[in-house]
Scaffold this active site. Structure first.
Site, PDB file in Angstrom:
ATOM      1  N   VAL A 108       0.834  -1.208   0.000  1.00  0.00           N
ATOM      2  CA  VAL A 108       0.000   0.000   0.000  1.00  0.00           C
ATOM      3  C   VAL A 108       0.868   1.258   0.000  1.00  0.00           C
ATOM      4  O   VAL A 108       0.643   2.196  -0.785  1.00  0.00           O
ATOM      5  CB  VAL A 108      -0.970  -0.003   1.203  1.00  0.00           C
ATOM      6  CG1 VAL A 108      -1.873   1.216   1.147  1.00  0.00           C
ATOM      7  CG2 VAL A 108      -1.793  -1.274   1.232  1.00  0.00           C
TER       8      VAL A 108
ATOM      9  N   LYS B 206      -7.198  -1.328   9.958  1.00  0.00           N
ATOM     10  CA  LYS B 206      -8.506  -1.687  10.526  1.00  0.00           C
ATOM     11  C   LYS B 206      -8.386  -2.287  11.915  1.00  0.00           C
ATOM     12  O   LYS B 206      -9.214  -2.053  12.792  1.00  0.00           O
ATOM     13  CB  LYS B 206      -9.248  -2.640   9.583  1.00  0.00           C
ATOM     14  CG  LYS B 206      -8.530  -3.935   9.325  1.00  0.00           C
ATOM     15  CD  LYS B 206      -8.465  -4.287   7.863  1.00  0.00           C
ATOM     16  CE  LYS B 206      -7.351  -3.506   7.208  1.00  0.00           C
ATOM     17  NZ  LYS B 206      -7.106  -3.832   5.817  1.00  0.00           N
TER      18      LYS B 206
ATOM     19  N   VAL C 162     -11.300  -0.127   5.117  1.00  0.00           N
ATOM     20  CA  VAL C 162     -12.516  -0.918   4.884  1.00  0.00           C
ATOM     21  C   VAL C 162     -12.764  -1.098   3.393  1.00  0.00           C
ATOM     22  O   VAL C 162     -12.944  -0.117   2.667  1.00  0.00           O
ATOM     23  CB  VAL C 162     -13.750  -0.238   5.527  1.00  0.00           C
ATOM     24  CG1 VAL C 162     -14.976  -1.121   5.368  1.00  0.00           C
ATOM     25  CG2 VAL C 162     -13.509   0.060   6.997  1.00  0.00           C
TER      26      VAL C 162
ATOM     27  N   GLY D 174     -10.932  -1.889   0.844  1.00  0.00           N
ATOM     28  CA  GLY D 174      -9.926  -1.437  -0.134  1.00  0.00           C
ATOM     29  C   GLY D 174     -10.325  -0.182  -0.881  1.00  0.00           C
ATOM     30  O   GLY D 174     -10.495   0.888  -0.291  1.00  0.00           O
TER      31      GLY D 174
ATOM     32  N   ILE E 113     -13.083   0.610  -2.414  1.00  0.00           N
ATOM     33  CA  ILE E 113     -14.490   1.048  -2.426  1.00  0.00           C
ATOM     34  C   ILE E 113     -14.652   2.223  -1.453  1.00  0.00           C
ATOM     35  O   ILE E 113     -14.303   2.091  -0.284  1.00  0.00           O
ATOM     36  CB  ILE E 113     -15.434  -0.092  -1.987  1.00  0.00           C
ATOM     37  CG1 ILE E 113     -15.288  -1.299  -2.913  1.00  0.00           C
ATOM     38  CG2 ILE E 113     -16.874   0.386  -1.948  1.00  0.00           C
ATOM     39  CD1 ILE E 113     -16.144  -2.499  -2.498  1.00  0.00           C
TER      40      ILE E 113
ATOM     41  N   GLY F 285      -0.280 -15.578  -2.783  1.00  0.00           N
ATOM     42  CA  GLY F 285       0.023 -14.433  -1.909  1.00  0.00           C
ATOM     43  C   GLY F 285      -1.215 -13.696  -1.445  1.00  0.00           C
ATOM     44  O   GLY F 285      -1.144 -12.527  -1.073  1.00  0.00           O
TER      45      GLY F 285
ATOM     46  N   GLU G 179      -3.137 -13.045   4.494  1.00  0.00           N
ATOM     47  CA  GLU G 179      -2.403 -12.209   5.443  1.00  0.00           C
ATOM     48  C   GLU G 179      -1.304 -13.061   6.092  1.00  0.00           C
ATOM     49  O   GLU G 179      -1.386 -14.297   6.087  1.00  0.00           O
ATOM     50  CB  GLU G 179      -3.357 -11.722   6.554  1.00  0.00           C
ATOM     51  CG  GLU G 179      -4.510 -10.860   6.077  1.00  0.00           C
ATOM     52  CD  GLU G 179      -4.117  -9.416   5.792  1.00  0.00           C
ATOM     53  OE1 GLU G 179      -3.116  -8.956   6.351  1.00  0.00           O
ATOM     54  OE2 GLU G 179      -4.806  -8.765   4.987  1.00  0.00           O
TER      55      GLU G 179
ATOM     56  N   ASP H 232     -10.367 -10.113  10.116  1.00  0.00           N
ATOM     57  CA  ASP H 232     -10.130  -8.912   9.297  1.00  0.00           C
ATOM     58  C   ASP H 232     -11.469  -8.300   8.858  1.00  0.00           C
ATOM     59  O   ASP H 232     -11.690  -7.084   8.992  1.00  0.00           O
ATOM     60  CB  ASP H 232      -9.277  -9.331   8.079  1.00  0.00           C
ATOM     61  CG  ASP H 232      -9.264  -8.314   6.970  1.00  0.00           C
ATOM     62  OD1 ASP H 232      -8.439  -7.396   7.018  1.00  0.00           O
ATOM     63  OD2 ASP H 232     -10.086  -8.451   6.041  1.00  0.00           O
TER      64      ASP H 232
ATOM     65  N   LYS I  28     -13.552  -4.633   9.949  1.00  0.00           N
ATOM     66  CA  LYS I  28     -14.139  -3.681   8.992  1.00  0.00           C
ATOM     67  C   LYS I  28     -15.616  -3.443   9.309  1.00  0.00           C
ATOM     68  O   LYS I  28     -16.109  -2.308   9.285  1.00  0.00           O
ATOM     69  CB  LYS I  28     -13.975  -4.226   7.561  1.00  0.00           C
ATOM     70  CG  LYS I  28     -12.510  -4.371   7.137  1.00  0.00           C
ATOM     71  CD  LYS I  28     -12.355  -5.192   5.860  1.00  0.00           C
ATOM     72  CE  LYS I  28     -10.900  -5.350   5.477  1.00  0.00           C
ATOM     73  NZ  LYS I  28     -10.666  -6.321   4.395  1.00  0.00           N
TER      74      LYS I  28
HETATM   75  N1  HSE Z   1      -6.768  -9.612   3.428  1.00  0.00           N
HETATM   76  C1  HSE Z   1      -7.796  -8.708   3.107  1.00  0.00           C
HETATM   77  C2  HSE Z   1      -8.686  -9.310   2.051  1.00  0.00           C
HETATM   78  C3  HSE Z   1      -7.304  -7.374   2.606  1.00  0.00           C
HETATM   79  O1  HSE Z   1      -8.433 -10.415   1.593  1.00  0.00           O
HETATM   80  O2  HSE Z   1      -9.674  -8.702   1.700  1.00  0.00           O
HETATM   81  C4  HSE Z   1      -6.880  -6.485   3.706  1.00  0.00           C
HETATM   82  O3  HSE Z   1      -7.885  -6.273   4.636  1.00  0.00           O
END
Ligand code: HSE
Length: 433
Positions: A20, A112, A139, A141, A143, A194, A197, A208, A212
């Protein structure tokens, strides 16, 4: 160049140069003229920092000051906005964010986990210093859902916020279906690509996505972030049988987040649910995210887009930076932090139809016993399907009418006592979308 009579350049310090952070640097280098045109001032990077200085990140960094210590970076005199892209709910990210806010800097973060655990404290700190703390990139990405809730839909009383907010889980679930492949094989595939996380449980355990959801719920309902009361269930136990047989009944399985304010209190769930295949959520493929926002005046609004990745997440970081450059100073959760209320957690989820997958012994009266147990628990059957017998047992799928989770638990306990089941039943909520 900036108009000499206008504000000076907005100076960024960026901590964290992973996917990022590198993406943010690239946008600022590539779009410098456009950003100046849109905000009326130059947006410049004065300092950056990351764990390793030597790594080749495929981007020019030599023109920026380098700081190994995120706190030193966050508090530099020549930094106006601290961009926190280190990650982690505690440690350097939290220390540097606190230090930046205490020093009166504005902060933009994609973190987050940090906000889910410390959002109220950090929002209050920001406000006490007249600083801004924004988190669009945390939250879904790329969007612009934080913006949509905080600004575009601010005139609504929100009733429900829901969505698929973890692209990795949606990739795994849709790939299992398209390839007819089991969970473990697709998990390994996602790891090779990849997509996971560093701690995969953050993804597949729903954590995760739960972070969010808790952040969106705070904005939607004007409540303090309450991650501890998000009901979390991951996708690890979803089998290929669940996926194919749910599809047969017209549903797809999603790791779905739902936050809604009910008479019983604030309900927050991040759990595998069935949604109709024909619905927008049911059509969502691969690593894409979707957020559905429902308000009293606007009705239902659906946002769909890339939930992760360099470009989309950096795009969200830039939207917060651009707001600050323009002088738009919004509260972290859309209203002053001290006005956010403590929500009473709902003591039970909203009633819903359920999907049950059981395996029944091939003997007279077996199905009748299951139907009786359901009836005794006050649960009405909507649809049912039995597949061919194999090894003297057969899979049976039942879709119930709307019922409570408590009644379902009574029925599941009753089924266990019938002596006609093979293995444990699978019960999944069907979310009405
Ligand atoms: N690992 C998350 C996902 C992205 O797969 O959406 C980062 O929050």
């Amino acid at each position: 160049m900036t108009n000499p009579t206008g504000p000076g350049p907005l100076r960024l310090g960026i901590a964290g140069l992973g996917t990022v952070g590198t993406g943010v640097v690239k946008i600022i280098q590539r779009q410098a003229a456009r950003l100046t045109a849109r905000t009326g001032r130059d947006i410049v990077i004065t300092a950056v920092g990351a764990r390793s200085r030597d790594k080749d990140r495929g981007v020019r960094l030599g023109e920026y000051e380098w700081e190994n210590d995120p706190v030193a970076l966050a508090t530099r005199d020549d930094v106006d906005v601290f961009v926190e892209l280190v990650g982690g709910d505690t440690g350097p990210a939290l220390e540097a964010t606190r230090a930046a806010l205490k020093a009166g800097k504005d902060v933009v973060t994609a973190n987050k986990a940090m906000l889910a655990h410390h959002g109220q404290e950090l929002a209050e700190l920001a406000e006490s210093k007249g600083s801004v703390l924004r988190f669009e990139a945390a939250v879904a990405g790329g969007i612009p859902v934080v913006k949509a809730l905080t600004e575009g839909l601010a005139g609504n009383e929100m009733s429900r916020v829901m969505g698929v907010m973890n692209g990795t889980c949606n990739y795994i679930l849709t790939r299992m279906e398209s390839g007819g492949i089991g969970y473990n094989a697709v998990f390994a595939e996602a790891a090779d690509l990849g997509y996971l996380e560093a701690d995969p449980n953050l993804d597949v355990g729903g954590i995760d996505a739960g972070h969010k959801l808790a952040l969106l719920a705070a904005i939607a309902f004007g409540t303090r972030v309450d991650f501890d009361n998000v009901t979390l269930e991951g996708i690890q136990r979803i089998s290929i049988d669940d996926i194919t047989q749910a599809a047969d009944m017209g549903y797809r399985i999603k790791l779905l987040g739902v936050a809604q304010m009910t008479a019983r209190g604030l309900e927050q769930r991040m759990t595998p649910c069935l949604v109709p295949t024909a619905s927008p959520l049911g059509q969502l493929e691969g690593g894409t995210n979707m957020v559905v926002l429902e308000g009293d005046s606007v009705g239902q609004t659906v946002l769909r887009g890339a939930g992760a990745g360099m470009g989309p997440t950096a795009s969200a970081v830039l939207s917060d930076v651009i707001d600050i450059a323009r002088g738009t100073r919004l509260s972290t959760f859309g209203q002053p932090a001290h006005t956010l209320t403590v929500a009473k957690p709902a003591n039970a989820p909203t009633p819903a139809p359920f999907y049950l997958r059981i395996r029944l012994q091939d003997k007279p009266g077996a199905l009748a016993k299951i139907a009786t147990v359901l009836g005794d628990a006050g649960i009405s059957i909507d649809r049912m399907r039995q597949y061919d017998h194999k090894d003297s047992s057969a899979p049976v799928l039942i879709v119930t009418h709307k019922t409570t989770r408590d009644a379902l638990d009574v029925a599941l306990a009753g089924m266990a006592g019938t002596g006609v089941l093979v293995g444990d039943p699978v019960a999944l909520r069907i979310e009405e979308v």
